[in-house]
Design an enzyme around this catalytic site. Structure first.
Site, mmCIF file in Angstrom:
data_model
loop_
_atom_site.group_PDB
_atom_site.id
_atom_site.type_symbol
_atom_site.label_atom_id
_atom_site.label_comp_id
_atom_site.label_asym_id
_atom_site.label_seq_id
_atom_site.Cartn_x
_atom_site.Cartn_y
_atom_site.Cartn_z
ATOM 1 N N ASN A 168 0.802 -1.233 0.000
ATOM 2 C CA ASN A 168 0.000 0.000 0.000
ATOM 3 C C ASN A 168 0.836 1.285 0.000
ATOM 4 O OD1 ASN A 168 0.698 -0.386 2.713
ATOM 5 N ND2 ASN A 168 -1.164 0.588 3.452
ATOM 6 N N GLU A 266 4.907 -3.661 12.170
ATOM 7 C CA GLU A 266 3.935 -2.566 12.006
ATOM 8 C C GLU A 266 2.734 -3.165 11.306
ATOM 9 O OE1 GLU A 266 4.243 0.309 13.254
ATOM 10 O OE2 GLU A 266 6.344 0.203 13.817
ATOM 11 N N CYS A 300 -3.030 1.742 6.480
ATOM 12 C CA CYS A 300 -3.086 1.190 7.840
ATOM 13 C C CYS A 300 -3.706 2.214 8.777
ATOM 14 C CB CYS A 300 -1.706 0.804 8.309
ATOM 15 S SG CYS A 300 -0.522 2.116 8.108
ATOM 16 N N GLU A 480 8.827 3.207 13.837
ATOM 17 C CA GLU A 480 9.656 3.603 12.706
ATOM 18 C C GLU A 480 9.746 5.121 12.674
ATOM 19 O OE1 GLU A 480 7.606 1.293 9.507
ATOM 20 O OE2 GLU A 480 9.425 0.078 9.713
HETATM 21 P P1 NAP Z 1 0.231 -8.887 4.247
HETATM 22 O O1 NAP Z 1 -0.583 -9.752 3.409
HETATM 23 O O2 NAP Z 1 0.304 -9.150 5.701
HETATM 24 O O3 NAP Z 1 1.713 -8.927 3.627
HETATM 25 C C1 NAP Z 1 2.751 -8.121 4.087
HETATM 26 C C2 NAP Z 1 4.070 -8.691 3.611
HETATM 27 O O4 NAP Z 1 4.315 -9.936 4.283
HETATM 28 C C3 NAP Z 1 4.102 -9.018 2.114
HETATM 29 O O5 NAP Z 1 5.374 -8.773 1.598
HETATM 30 C C4 NAP Z 1 3.787 -10.499 2.120
HETATM 31 O O6 NAP Z 1 4.209 -11.159 0.969
HETATM 32 C C5 NAP Z 1 4.554 -10.953 3.331
HETATM 33 N N1 NAP Z 1 4.121 -12.231 3.887
HETATM 34 C C6 NAP Z 1 2.895 -12.802 3.797
HETATM 35 N N2 NAP Z 1 2.892 -13.975 4.460
HETATM 36 C C7 NAP Z 1 4.133 -14.146 4.980
HETATM 37 C C8 NAP Z 1 4.754 -15.166 5.749
HETATM 38 N N3 NAP Z 1 4.086 -16.246 6.146
HETATM 39 N N4 NAP Z 1 6.040 -15.016 6.087
HETATM 40 C C9 NAP Z 1 6.743 -13.930 5.730
HETATM 41 N N5 NAP Z 1 6.207 -12.935 4.975
HETATM 42 C C10 NAP Z 1 4.923 -13.036 4.616
HETATM 43 O O7 NAP Z 1 -0.182 -7.375 4.103
HETATM 44 P P2 NAP Z 1 -0.531 -6.570 2.790
HETATM 45 O O8 NAP Z 1 -1.824 -7.071 2.267
HETATM 46 O O9 NAP Z 1 0.637 -6.536 1.885
HETATM 47 O O10 NAP Z 1 -0.717 -5.088 3.394
HETATM 48 C C11 NAP Z 1 -1.854 -4.689 4.052
HETATM 49 C C12 NAP Z 1 -1.691 -4.770 5.557
HETATM 50 O O11 NAP Z 1 -0.563 -4.013 5.967
HETATM 51 C C13 NAP Z 1 -2.854 -4.176 6.315
HETATM 52 O O12 NAP Z 1 -3.198 -5.007 7.397
HETATM 53 C C14 NAP Z 1 -2.311 -2.852 6.817
HETATM 54 O O13 NAP Z 1 -2.941 -2.346 7.961
HETATM 55 C C15 NAP Z 1 -0.899 -3.203 7.067
HETATM 56 N N6 NAP Z 1 -0.075 -1.984 7.097
HETATM 57 C C16 NAP Z 1 0.406 -1.554 8.302
HETATM 58 C C17 NAP Z 1 1.159 -0.398 8.379
HETATM 59 C C18 NAP Z 1 1.711 0.079 9.692
HETATM 60 O O14 NAP Z 1 2.701 0.807 9.673
HETATM 61 N N7 NAP Z 1 1.137 -0.271 10.826
HETATM 62 C C19 NAP Z 1 1.424 0.317 7.209
HETATM 63 C C20 NAP Z 1 0.906 -0.145 5.995
HETATM 64 C C21 NAP Z 1 0.176 -1.312 5.951
HETATM 65 P P3 NAP Z 1 3.204 -11.341 -0.299
HETATM 66 O O15 NAP Z 1 2.913 -9.972 -0.814
HETATM 67 O O16 NAP Z 1 4.026 -12.132 -1.219
HETATM 68 O O17 NAP Z 1 1.995 -12.041 0.223
#
Ligand code: NAP
Ligand code: MG
Length: 514
Positions: A168, A266, A300, A480
């Site tokens: 995102n 995060e 997020c 961060e």
């Molecule tokens: P996600 O599905 O949790 O994936 C995040 C990252 O983790 C991706 O690179 C993903 O790879 C990888 N990943 C997935 N499963 C894994 C595993 N078992 N082991 C190691 N790595 C793994 O999240 P997203 O859909 O990309 O992003 C949306 C989420 O991010 C939302 O929940 C949002 O709130 C959160 N977010 C939080 C912040 C913050 O600072 N708090 C900021 C932005 C976003 P793949 O892409 O290959 O699946």
């Protein structure tokens, strides 16, 4: 292994065919060992392929960690100001490529062009900010309790850092992790989200062009299970810095705990804007629209709940819904578009499932609620901006992160109830209070349970010079950016220098028996 020292441009395909891009390991563009690739698509028009990327395997991860480990010693001994110079230069290169990268971002993940420019700008800001750290990297000196003894603590790098990022903020979030990790003297293996490898690669190119030595930053694309997890498992990787969903973060953090390695997570949010009876309603409406539907709700920090005092509830709802209905939806490349597509078809489906859940739970659907897949939207991943009214705080749509253009409006009777509802989820990232009353504003700052609090502004819009992160299920205690940016990437080393020429015993020689 097929290796190439050519730039990634020279590995591209011909004509209008989508091009193929490699991993970057040990200073070379390297094809994945298994030879497989995956495609990155434009969510505004899924027939457009942005490029083909390496579908890497654990073997590729191992090669990347080998390279990062081999580069660590020399990088660690490079003076921090010299490391910082490279990061600053990368920031200037990002600046010259800002428009190109922003336009790629719109095509790759759908956010509207002005937000995409903001995403790249955040990385530029981070480069400039963190480059200064190269000449600070503050430690401590403290007095010793013994004479002729000196006491201080300095920072040391950890070693190889695994960086795992979401789609995102495909440039800003990598910059929040990679720049501070590098300036602190660590080397990095970077696994970007599968949805945004192109943006991530362009970010990496800026650091390569800035003169980063080979092996200091390695880039491996592929899935969470085949690339992310092996990175977590490799004992040479000393810290995993991950931004993503709470579900994934929990898995990574749990495993890192077992392996006794650091993890900085995060994660998700269920943020809220509180609107008090004395709020400036025009300001609220603009903020709630921007907070709820900016990046199509896929932040997020998105304001997916608006908690409104009953005295202004109807007024808020009427004005908010009118404004949301007028939002222009479409391809983010059109500068007049306000809401772009969501990132992929799965996301459309999961957002829409929540709309169905909201209806079943008895919330009142007052705007939107449909998947858009006809006419100009036929090839894209669009969901209508959606508003639910009369939402109860315990409903799933008010508790769970939807990560899409869906806002729940919750009526409350008082300031105290607003705080209680705002705090009543498992997340704690960003909460906001609209009021003209300074006493209430400060009370809200004190009582809101989140890592970020806004007064008279929506829940989104962090600046990089303050710490960023959340509490409860949003994170595991790290922050961060800001002065905290290098904390997760440094170890403390405490040093005692005794220049008395004799053995001095702390606690004992200082309190000799009378
Ligand atoms: P996600 O599905 O949790 O994936 C995040 C990252 O983790 C991706 O690179 C993903 O790879 C990888 N990943 C997935 N499963 C894994 C595993 N078992 N082991 C190691 N790595 C793994 O999240 P997203 O859909 O990309 O992003 C949306 C989420 O991010 C939302 O929940 C949002 O709130 C959160 N977010 C939080 C912040 C913050 O600072 N708090 C900021 C932005 C976003 P793949 O892409 O290959 O699946
Ligand atoms: Mg895509």
């Amino acid at each position: 292994m097929t290796t190439s020292t050519k730039t990634r441009e020279e590995t591209q395909g011909k004509g209008n065919m989508p091009q193929s891009y490699s991993n970057y390991i040990g200073g070379r563009w390297v094809k994945p060992k298994g030879g497989e690739t995956f495609a990155s698509y434009n969510p505004a028009n899924q027939s457009e392929i942005i490029g083909h990327f390496a579908l890497s395997t654990p073997e590729d991860v191992k090669a990347a960690v080998d390279a990062a480990q081999a580069a660590f010693d020399a990088w660690k001994h490079t003076p921090a100001p010299a490391r910082a110079d490279i990061i600053l230069k990368a920031g200037y290169i990002l600046e010259t490529r800002k428009e190109e990268i922003a336009r790629t971002m719109v095509r790759e993940m759908g956010k509207v062009i002005k937000e995409a420019r903001g995403d790249v700008q955040e990385a530029i800001d981070m480069a400039k900010y963190i480059a200064g750290e190269g000449r600070r990297m503050f430690g401590h000196t403290v007095p010793s309790e013994l004479p002729n003894k000196f006491a201080m603590a300095i920072r040391a790098p950890l070693g190889v850092i695994g960086v795992i990022t979401p789609w995102n903020f495909p440039v800003a979030i990598p910059s929040w992790k990679i720049f501070p990790a590098l300036v602190s003297g660590n080397t990095v293996v970077f696994k970007p989200a599968t949805d945004t490898p192109m943006c991530a690669m362009m970010f990496v190119e800026c650091l390569i062009e800035a003169g980063l030595p080979h092996g200091v930053l390695n880039f491996v694309t592929g899935s969470g299970s085949k690339v992310g997890m092996p990175l977590v498992e490799d004992p040479r990787v000393r810290c995993i810095s991950v931004t993503g969903s709470t579900e994934v973060g929990r898995k990574i953090n749990g495993r890192c705990g077992e392996l006794m390695k650091r993890s900085s997570c995060e994660l998700g949010g269920k943020n809220a804007i509180c609107v008090m009876e004395d709020a400036d309603m025009d300001l609220v409406i603009e903020g709630a629209v921007w907070g709820g539907f900016g990046t199509a709700g896929q932040r997020c920090t998105a304001a997916s709940r608006v908690i409104v005092h009953k005295a202004r509830y109807k007024e808020f709802l009427d004005k908010f819904v009118a404004r949301v209905k007028a939002l222009k939806i479409g391809d983010g490349m059109d500068p007049t578009v306000e809401v772009g597509p969501v990132v992929n078809k799965d996301q459309v489906k999961s957002v829409h499932e929540y709309v169905e859940i909201g209806k079943k739970e008895g919330a009142k659907l007052v705007c939107g609620g449909n998947i858009l897949d006809q006419g100009e939207y036929a090839n894209g991943c669009y969901h209508e901006p959606t508003v639910f009214a009369d939402v109860k705080p315990t409903m799933r749509i008010a508790q769970e992160e939807i990560f899409g253009p869906v806002v729940s409006v919750i009526p409350v009777e008082s300031f105290e109830e607003a705080l209680e509802v705002a705090n009543g989820t498992e997340y704690g990232l960003s909460l906001s209070m609209y009021t003209q009353d300074v006493n209430r504003a400060f009370k809200a700052i004190e009582e809101l349970e989140s890592g970020i609090v806004y007064i008279n502004a929506p829940t989104i819009g962090a600046e990089i010079q303050l710490p960023f992160g959340g509490i409860k299920q949003t994170g595991n205690g790290h922050r961060e950016a800001g002065i905290t940016a290098i904390e997760q990437f440094t170890e403390w080393k405490s040093i005692y220098i005794d220049y008395s020429g004799r053995l001095q015993k702390a606690q004992i020689d200082t309190h000799k028996a009378e």
